[in-house]
Enzyme design. Structure first.
Site, PDB file in Angstrom:
ATOM      1  N   HIS A 183       1.106  -1.074  -0.122  1.00  0.00           N
ATOM      2  CA  HIS A 183      -0.467   0.593  -0.226  1.00  0.00           C
ATOM      3  C   HIS A 183       0.713   1.557   0.074  1.00  0.00           C
ATOM      4  CE1 HIS A 183      -3.809  -1.576   1.895  1.00  0.00           C
ATOM      5  NE2 HIS A 183      -3.171  -2.908   1.578  1.00  0.00           N
TER       6      HIS A 183
ATOM      7  N   GLU B 168       2.916  -0.138   3.870  1.00  0.00           N
ATOM      8  CA  GLU B 168       2.598   0.663   3.535  1.00  0.00           C
ATOM      9  C   GLU B 168       4.411   2.189   3.071  1.00  0.00           C
ATOM     10  OE1 GLU B 168      -0.369   2.519   3.600  1.00  0.00           O
ATOM     11  OE2 GLU B 168      -1.056   0.972   4.571  1.00  0.00           O
TER      12      GLU B 168
HETATM   13 ZN   LIG Z   1      -4.378   1.500   0.816  1.00  0.00          ZN
END
Ligand SMILES: [Zn+2]
Length: 630
Positions: A507, A580
């Site tokens: 992400h 992330e």
């Molecule tokens: Zn995401």
């Protein structure tokens, strides 16, 4: 295309211990050794995928938004293709109450929450990469947080008198809560930034020399820019043609809008087609009848028995799924997954023909190898089996050696899903750069606000929480696994034929490496020692490449609590991590293409570390005959 609906309760992760109070001393020691507070440290904002909307205080406990802002107007603000006048504001929160109030207010008004991390003050915009290592956190405050909000037009300038939607710091200061500080402006003009990047991309394409327009997509320079859905589909096929013994493009499903969800399977000695996944040539997204049958007995409660059976049958190579772009606008996750797959093949097997062109873009290699070895000769044969006897070589700019790359391809069966949400990706490419969800109708489809789409990383069948309305950017769906995309991925992961033992979900943004659980911090993680140890090692490996600081910890702690998360569902029997990627908020989801390659390099270092660790642990368990769940 029809895929059988998976029971929402297919998996129920075992309760490995009772409460957080039992968090092991070893975990605490690891955290202390890394100077990370036991209830977490968060130096960077995170993806709005992790908004703890489900656990904010009940609405009745909060002061209502005042004055009321029409929900339809707010929804239009977050779903509109017209970003004119919009900007991104960053609020520092100084207490859990303040943090919760602001989040509640944002969701009540259907605003797009870009990030909502807790545990540390906001990093300074535009200097997030300069933050010292997470091993030093003098400013840590367990209750502080940071919320990045995309604000509708005419409501993004602090002090604007014409706003019909008041700015949060002007209203969230009652019932004894401390007033919010004025926000920082992260992105002053979102529309201008989006258009600027779009025109720059067109200009780069115009300036490409004819040689770079070769009919294949395997030039390393291909990774210097973002690419359309079709270009990515072509790239996967080109990889299959270039490395037929190790790479194969498969299709695991077809989306609501009729696009294939492609995956690239990487493993040594790929069996000849047909019929792995849905690659049966008919493009219907169906699994083979044999695989359908193999799933029939995999009910929720009986899953453990089946897993044991599979292990004894043949657990090698270890299946790992690396997924990207559950959230459409997180383009860097797609680019990073493709960089890792293609560079892993190139470093292990040599450059495909024709030879790559010189890299024309900005210097991608700030830490060049002073004595780079030449690329190994292209080869797809089994001659590479005895690479232990060969001198190892390290490709310039890559954080792994040829020998490491070959070992990964021998030990693992990697399935890379670069576009988990192709409909959303195309929409973010063609219509609305800020689109996050998929594009399927919801129960409220057709309403005046035109709210469609499901937040895929809220739609998985573990502690599913359909708390928000369909206009929300984080709408979880009408029910668990009602999105084709999540259902297809879960089915693939759960299919014993694929031998999947690990799931890594990419992400952006926030610079975090997290592990389960997401849904609650009150649920202890039984093997947290392993998960924390490997996470800390992986972020160290990552930082060694380009000095970027990532933080690791349980998702619920560093990000916030939310149900329906993919890594919670996969954790029942798998190694599960969420990464992330860059950045800390300077560009948010609009990471410039110049950062694709360095992001791929540093993320690759973390992935290699994770894979090595998983291999060692799985090998130990095979030797001892001890399955992970036992
Ligand atoms: Zn995401």
């Amino acid at each position: 295309m029809v895929i059988g609906i998976m029971p929402a309760t297919l998996h129920t992760p075992p309760r490995r211990s009772s409460t957080q109070a039992h968090r092991s001393l070893l975990v605490t020691a690891l955290l202390l050794a890394a100077s990370i507070p036991t209830h977490s440290l968060l130096p960077h904002p995170v993806d709005a995928a992790q908004i703890p909307f489900g656990l904010t205080p009940p609405l009745a406990d909060l002061a209502p938004p005042s004055p009321a802002y029409p929900a339809a107007a707010a929804a239009a603000a977050t779903t509109s293709t017209d970003l004119a006048g919009q900007s991104v504001l960053r609020y520092t929160t100084r207490s859990h109450d303040q943090h919760s109030r602001l989040l509640q207010w944002a969701h009540a008004n259907n605003l797009d929450v870009w990030a909502a991390p807790r545990g540390a003050p906001c990093p300074r915009p535009h200097q997030d990469h300069e933050r010292p290592s997470s091993t030093h956190a003098p400013t840590y405050s367990p209750h502080a947080g940071c919320i990045d909000l995309r604000m509708p037009a005419n409501r993004s300038t602090p002090g604007s008198s014409s706003a019909t939607l008041p700015l949060p710091h002007e209203i969230l200061s009652f019932r004894g809560a401390a007033p919010l500080d004025s926000p920082q402006v992260l992105i002053h003009d979102l529309d201008a930034l989006v258009h600027s990047q779009h025109h720059q991309r067109l200009e780069r394409q115009r300036q490409q020399p004819p040689a770079a327009l070769a009919p294949h997509t395997l030039d390393p320079a291909w990774h210097d820019d973002y690419h359309s859905f079709q270009e990515i589909a072509d790239h996967l096929l080109d990889l299959e043609h270039a490395y037929p013994s190790h790479a194969r493009r498969i299709q695991i499903a077809t989306t609501h809008e009729g696009r294939p969800i492609y995956a690239l399977k990487l493993a040594k000695r790929q069996p000849a087609p047909p019929n792995d996944g849905d690659d049966d040539g008919d493009g219907d997204g169906e699994l083979s009848p044999q695989k359908k049958n193999s799933k029939k007995n995999k009910g929720k409660k009986g899953g453990d028995k089946k897993k044991k059976k599979k292990k004894h049958r043949k657990p090698e190579p270890i299946g790992i799924v690396i997924a990207a772009e559950q959230h459409a606008r997180e383009w860097i996750s797609t680019s990073t997954s493709l960089f890792f797959a293609s560079e892993l093949l190139r470093s292990a097997l040599g450059s495909p023909h024709p030879q790559p062109h010189p890299h024309p873009g900005p210097d991608p290699n700030p830490n060049p190898d002073p004595n780079p070895a030449p690329n190994p000769p292209p080869s797809n044969s089994d001659d590479n089996d005895d690479d232990d006897d060969e001198p190892d070589t390290r490709l310039p700019s890559l954080p792994w050696s040829r020998k490491q790359a070959r070992r990964i391809l021998e030990r693992f069966s990697l399935t890379v899903i670069p576009l988990s949400n192709p409909d959303g990706y195309v929409h973010s490419w063609d219509e609305n750069r800020m689109w996050r969800k998929n594009r399927q109708p919801t129960t409220a489809a057709g309403d005046e606000a035109g709210c469609v789409g499901v937040d895929l990383n809220r739609n998985w069948g573990f502690h599913f929480d359909a708390g928000l309305n369909p206009c929300s950017e984080a709408y979880a769906g009408d029910k668990a696994f009602d999105a084709i995309e999540t259902r297809a991925m879960a089915q693939y992961i759960d299919d014993p034929a694929n031998g999947v033992e690990g799931f890594i979900d990419l992400h952006s943004y926030g610079q975090l490496l997290t592990y389960p659980y997401s849904f609650s911090c009150s649920e202890a993680v039984g093997d947290e020692e392993d998960l924390l140890e490997v996470s800390l090692g992986a972020v160290r490996a990552l930082r060694n490449v380009h000095k970027r600081t990532f933080t690791s910890g349980r998702t619920c702690e560093v990000v916030g609590e939310a149900g329906g998360n993919a890594i919670d569902w996969t954790y029942s029997v798998k190694w599960s991590f969420s990464l992330e990627l860059r950045d800390g908020g300077t560009y948010g989801f609009l990471l410039p293409p110049e950062q694709i390659r360095p992001t791929g390099e540093e993320t690759g270092a973390a992935l290699v570390y994770l894979l090595d660790f998983i291999h060692e642990r799985e090998k130990d368990k095979q030797k001892s005959g001890h399955h992970r769940l036992q």
